[in-house]
Scaffold this motif. Structure first.
Motif, PDB file in Angstrom:
ATOM      1  N   VAL A   1      -0.786  12.664   7.118  1.00  0.00           N
ATOM      2  CA  VAL A   1      -0.751  13.732   8.116  1.00  0.00           C
ATOM      3  C   VAL A   1       0.605  13.782   8.805  1.00  0.00           C
ATOM      4  O   VAL A   1       1.193  14.866   8.982  1.00  0.00           O
ATOM      5  CB  VAL A   1      -1.877  13.542   9.160  1.00  0.00           C
ATOM      6  CG1 VAL A   1      -1.654  14.464  10.357  1.00  0.00           C
ATOM      7  CG2 VAL A   1      -3.232  13.834   8.541  1.00  0.00           C
ATOM      8  N   LEU A   2       1.125  12.628   9.188  1.00  0.00           N
ATOM      9  CA  LEU A   2       2.413  12.596   9.886  1.00  0.00           C
ATOM     10  C   LEU A   2       3.542  13.080   8.982  1.00  0.00           C
ATOM     11  O   LEU A   2       4.428  13.819   9.426  1.00  0.00           O
ATOM     12  CB  LEU A   2       2.704  11.182  10.391  1.00  0.00           C
ATOM     13  CG  LEU A   2       1.829  10.704  11.557  1.00  0.00           C
ATOM     14  CD1 LEU A   2       2.146   9.246  11.893  1.00  0.00           C
ATOM     15  CD2 LEU A   2       2.034  11.581  12.789  1.00  0.00           C
ATOM     16  N   LEU A   3       3.531  12.668   7.715  1.00  0.00           N
ATOM     17  CA  LEU A   3       4.575  13.105   6.788  1.00  0.00           C
ATOM     18  C   LEU A   3       4.455  14.592   6.494  1.00  0.00           C
ATOM     19  O   LEU A   3       5.468  15.287   6.335  1.00  0.00           O
ATOM     20  CB  LEU A   3       4.503  12.292   5.500  1.00  0.00           C
ATOM     21  CG  LEU A   3       4.913  10.823   5.637  1.00  0.00           C
ATOM     22  CD1 LEU A   3       4.670  10.072   4.333  1.00  0.00           C
ATOM     23  CD2 LEU A   3       6.377  10.703   6.046  1.00  0.00           C
ATOM     24  N   ARG A   4       3.220  15.091   6.450  1.00  0.00           N
ATOM     25  CA  ARG A   4       3.013  16.521   6.253  1.00  0.00           C
ATOM     26  C   ARG A   4       3.569  17.306   7.436  1.00  0.00           C
ATOM     27  O   ARG A   4       4.262  18.313   7.266  1.00  0.00           O
ATOM     28  CB  ARG A   4       1.522  16.800   6.069  1.00  0.00           C
ATOM     29  CG  ARG A   4       1.210  18.199   5.595  1.00  0.00           C
ATOM     30  CD  ARG A   4      -0.243  18.305   5.190  1.00  0.00           C
ATOM     31  NE  ARG A   4      -1.146  18.276   6.339  1.00  0.00           N
ATOM     32  CZ  ARG A   4      -2.280  17.595   6.374  1.00  0.00           C
ATOM     33  NH1 ARG A   4      -2.654  16.846   5.361  1.00  0.00           N
ATOM     34  NH2 ARG A   4      -3.054  17.645   7.441  1.00  0.00           N
TER      35      ARG A   4
ATOM     36  N   ILE B   1       0.837  -1.209   0.000  1.00  0.00           N
ATOM     37  CA  ILE B   1       0.000   0.000   0.000  1.00  0.00           C
ATOM     38  C   ILE B   1       0.867   1.252   0.000  1.00  0.00           C
ATOM     39  O   ILE B   1       0.644   2.196  -0.761  1.00  0.00           O
ATOM     40  CB  ILE B   1      -0.940   0.003   1.223  1.00  0.00           C
ATOM     41  CG1 ILE B   1      -2.035  -1.052   1.061  1.00  0.00           C
ATOM     42  CG2 ILE B   1      -1.569   1.380   1.428  1.00  0.00           C
ATOM     43  CD1 ILE B   1      -2.824  -1.313   2.326  1.00  0.00           C
ATOM     44  N   LEU B   2       1.884   1.267   0.842  1.00  0.00           N
ATOM     45  CA  LEU B   2       2.748   2.438   0.956  1.00  0.00           C
ATOM     46  C   LEU B   2       3.575   2.646  -0.306  1.00  0.00           C
ATOM     47  O   LEU B   2       3.740   3.780  -0.773  1.00  0.00           O
ATOM     48  CB  LEU B   2       3.663   2.289   2.177  1.00  0.00           C
ATOM     49  CG  LEU B   2       2.955   2.304   3.536  1.00  0.00           C
ATOM     50  CD1 LEU B   2       3.907   1.844   4.640  1.00  0.00           C
ATOM     51  CD2 LEU B   2       2.410   3.685   3.846  1.00  0.00           C
ATOM     52  N   ARG B   3       4.087   1.569  -0.872  1.00  0.00           N
ATOM     53  CA  ARG B   3       4.883   1.697  -2.095  1.00  0.00           C
ATOM     54  C   ARG B   3       4.028   2.165  -3.268  1.00  0.00           C
ATOM     55  O   ARG B   3       4.504   2.897  -4.135  1.00  0.00           O
ATOM     56  CB  ARG B   3       5.564   0.367  -2.416  1.00  0.00           C
ATOM     57  CG  ARG B   3       6.732   0.060  -1.480  1.00  0.00           C
ATOM     58  CD  ARG B   3       7.375  -1.276  -1.745  1.00  0.00           C
ATOM     59  NE  ARG B   3       8.464  -1.513  -0.800  1.00  0.00           N
ATOM     60  CZ  ARG B   3       8.628  -2.633  -0.106  1.00  0.00           C
ATOM     61  NH1 ARG B   3       7.764  -3.640  -0.257  1.00  0.00           N
ATOM     62  NH2 ARG B   3       9.642  -2.766   0.732  1.00  0.00           N
ATOM     63  N   SER B   4       2.764   1.738  -3.287  1.00  0.00           N
ATOM     64  CA  SER B   4       1.882   2.174  -4.375  1.00  0.00           C
ATOM     65  C   SER B   4       1.620   3.677  -4.300  1.00  0.00           C
ATOM     66  O   SER B   4       1.239   4.296  -5.299  1.00  0.00           O
ATOM     67  CB  SER B   4       0.555   1.403  -4.316  1.00  0.00           C
ATOM     68  OG  SER B   4      -0.223   1.808  -3.204  1.00  0.00           O
ATOM     69  N   SER B   5       1.832   4.262  -3.121  1.00  0.00           N
ATOM     70  CA  SER B   5       1.687   5.711  -2.959  1.00  0.00           C
ATOM     71  C   SER B   5       2.986   6.448  -3.260  1.00  0.00           C
ATOM     72  O   SER B   5       3.053   7.671  -3.141  1.00  0.00           O
ATOM     73  CB  SER B   5       1.233   6.037  -1.527  1.00  0.00           C
ATOM     74  OG  SER B   5      -0.054   5.534  -1.282  1.00  0.00           O
ATOM     75  N   GLY B   6       4.018   5.694  -3.628  1.00  0.00           N
ATOM     76  CA  GLY B   6       5.278   6.308  -4.045  1.00  0.00           C
ATOM     77  C   GLY B   6       6.329   6.452  -2.973  1.00  0.00           C
ATOM     78  O   GLY B   6       7.361   7.090  -3.199  1.00  0.00           O
ATOM     79  N   TYR B   7       6.108   5.866  -1.800  1.00  0.00           N
ATOM     80  CA  TYR B   7       7.094   5.978  -0.731  1.00  0.00           C
ATOM     81  C   TYR B   7       8.159   4.882  -0.856  1.00  0.00           C
ATOM     82  O   TYR B   7       7.868   3.773  -1.310  1.00  0.00           O
ATOM     83  CB  TYR B   7       6.424   5.856   0.640  1.00  0.00           C
ATOM     84  CG  TYR B   7       5.326   6.856   0.883  1.00  0.00           C
ATOM     85  CD1 TYR B   7       5.575   8.228   0.847  1.00  0.00           C
ATOM     86  CD2 TYR B   7       4.017   6.446   1.141  1.00  0.00           C
ATOM     87  CE1 TYR B   7       4.559   9.150   1.057  1.00  0.00           C
ATOM     88  CE2 TYR B   7       2.999   7.360   1.370  1.00  0.00           C
ATOM     89  CZ  TYR B   7       3.270   8.707   1.313  1.00  0.00           C
ATOM     90  OH  TYR B   7       2.265   9.614   1.525  1.00  0.00           O
ATOM     91  N   ALA B   8       9.375   5.197  -0.420  1.00  0.00           N
ATOM     92  CA  ALA B   8      10.422   4.182  -0.281  1.00  0.00           C
ATOM     93  C   ALA B   8      10.190   3.502   1.061  1.00  0.00           C
ATOM     94  O   ALA B   8      10.159   4.172   2.098  1.00  0.00           O
ATOM     95  CB  ALA B   8      11.805   4.828  -0.331  1.00  0.00           C
TER      96      ALA B   8
ATOM     97  N   ASP C   1       0.022  18.502  -4.445  1.00  0.00           N
ATOM     98  CA  ASP C   1      -1.012  17.923  -3.604  1.00  0.00           C
ATOM     99  C   ASP C   1      -0.431  16.702  -2.914  1.00  0.00           C
ATOM    100  O   ASP C   1      -0.136  15.692  -3.565  1.00  0.00           O
ATOM    101  CB  ASP C   1      -2.219  17.524  -4.460  1.00  0.00           C
ATOM    102  CG  ASP C   1      -3.402  17.066  -3.614  1.00  0.00           C
ATOM    103  OD1 ASP C   1      -3.183  16.466  -2.554  1.00  0.00           O
ATOM    104  OD2 ASP C   1      -4.550  17.291  -4.025  1.00  0.00           O
ATOM    105  N   LEU C   2      -0.259  16.787  -1.592  1.00  0.00           N
ATOM    106  CA  LEU C   2       0.367  15.687  -0.860  1.00  0.00           C
ATOM    107  C   LEU C   2      -0.513  14.446  -0.817  1.00  0.00           C
ATOM    108  O   LEU C   2      -0.014  13.330  -0.645  1.00  0.00           O
ATOM    109  CB  LEU C   2       0.697  16.113   0.578  1.00  0.00           C
ATOM    110  CG  LEU C   2       2.003  16.883   0.762  1.00  0.00           C
ATOM    111  CD1 LEU C   2       1.833  18.338   0.340  1.00  0.00           C
ATOM    112  CD2 LEU C   2       2.475  16.835   2.209  1.00  0.00           C
ATOM    113  N   LYS C   3      -1.817  14.625  -0.964  1.00  0.00           N
ATOM    114  CA  LYS C   3      -2.715  13.471  -0.928  1.00  0.00           C
ATOM    115  C   LYS C   3      -2.581  12.634  -2.195  1.00  0.00           C
ATOM    116  O   LYS C   3      -2.431  11.417  -2.140  1.00  0.00           O
ATOM    117  CB  LYS C   3      -4.161  13.931  -0.751  1.00  0.00           C
ATOM    118  CG  LYS C   3      -5.147  12.786  -0.640  1.00  0.00           C
ATOM    119  CD  LYS C   3      -6.558  13.293  -0.377  1.00  0.00           C
ATOM    120  CE  LYS C   3      -7.540  12.131  -0.264  1.00  0.00           C
ATOM    121  NZ  LYS C   3      -8.924  12.601   0.006  1.00  0.00           N
ATOM    122  N   SER C   4      -2.635  13.285  -3.342  1.00  0.00           N
ATOM    123  CA  SER C   4      -2.538  12.568  -4.617  1.00  0.00           C
ATOM    124  C   SER C   4      -1.094  12.424  -5.082  1.00  0.00           C
ATOM    125  O   SER C   4      -0.817  11.660  -6.002  1.00  0.00           O
ATOM    126  CB  SER C   4      -3.334  13.295  -5.702  1.00  0.00           C
ATOM    127  OG  SER C   4      -2.785  14.578  -5.951  1.00  0.00           O
TER     128      SER C   4
END
Length: 224
Positions: free
Chosen positions: A114-117, A19-26, A135-138
């Protein structure tokens, strides 16, 4: 943004990391407290998602050791241990959020954002610099209402520079933020991404400058 997931349930760990990787996070994953403690002491993360009931070292001990080293990464506790006493203890030790299993995936993703923001010092989910908005959400960049098409790695680099606009970001910090344990990213690759970003940003009044021998920073281009 780089996230460490500390979870000994393999099924849950695989699901959350996907899930996290699909959002682009390492995303890096470890399955016991001792490994988590060692990794946190030597690597840089924006967010640590921490189970409490772990082999070898309890999650609260990992958190205590982390904060004793003045490590300021955001921490989300994600655990089945949900008594008021456990929550208070975790928050008092320096956790930024506390979620109880089982949980809603949508809420989990929102709390991560929210935490990353907060970690980036932002209050709103939409940030602008010059003519460009993020847009941090998308996790999409746009200018004049149109989305700027940016490949994943370049997007990750621009996100790092955009959230620190005007400030120099060291090459090593960029590599740390963009890569997980099993990734390989060289300084030469970063230079190639920077070169491509300059071309993509030029029509929108932004550029990436080089701080020689240190790193890069985002800057507005003033018309002459």
């Amino acid at each position: 943004m780089r996230i460490l997931l500390v979870e000994d349930n393999a099924t849950l760990s695989e699901g959350l990391s996907a899930i996290l990787r699909s959002s682009g996070y390492a995303v890096d994953v470890v399955a016991d407290g001792a490994s988590a403690d060692a990794v946190i002491a030597t690597e840089t993360f924006d967010l640590v998602i921490l189970d409490l009931t772990l082999p070898e070292m309890d999650g609260l001990e990992v958190l205590r050791a982390m904060r004793s080293r003045q490590n300021k990464a955001a921490v989300m506790i994600l655990t089945a241990r949900g008594t008021p006493e456990e929550r208070v203890k975790g928050l008092d030790l320096g956790a930024d959020d506390y979620m109880i299993k089982p949980f809603d995936v949508g809420e989990f993703e929102a709390r991560v954002r929210v935490l990353l923001r907060r970690q980036a010092g932002l209050r709103a989910s939409n940030v602008s610099y010059g003519n460009v908005s993020f847009d941090l959400k998308s996790r999409m960049f746009s200018a004049d209402g149109a989305v700027i098409d940016i490949p994943a790695r370049e997007l990750g680099l621009l996100e790092i520079l955009f959230l620190r606009a005007g400030k120099v970001v060291a090459k090593e910090a960029i590599i740390q933020s963009l890569t997980a344990f099993d990734d390989d990213l060289s300084a030469n690759a970063i230079e190639q991404y920077v070169s491509r970003l300059r071309k993509r940003l030029a029509p929108h009044g932004l550029t990436v400058r080089t701080a020689r021998g240190i790193g890069y920073y985002l800057e507005k281009v003033t018309s002459s």
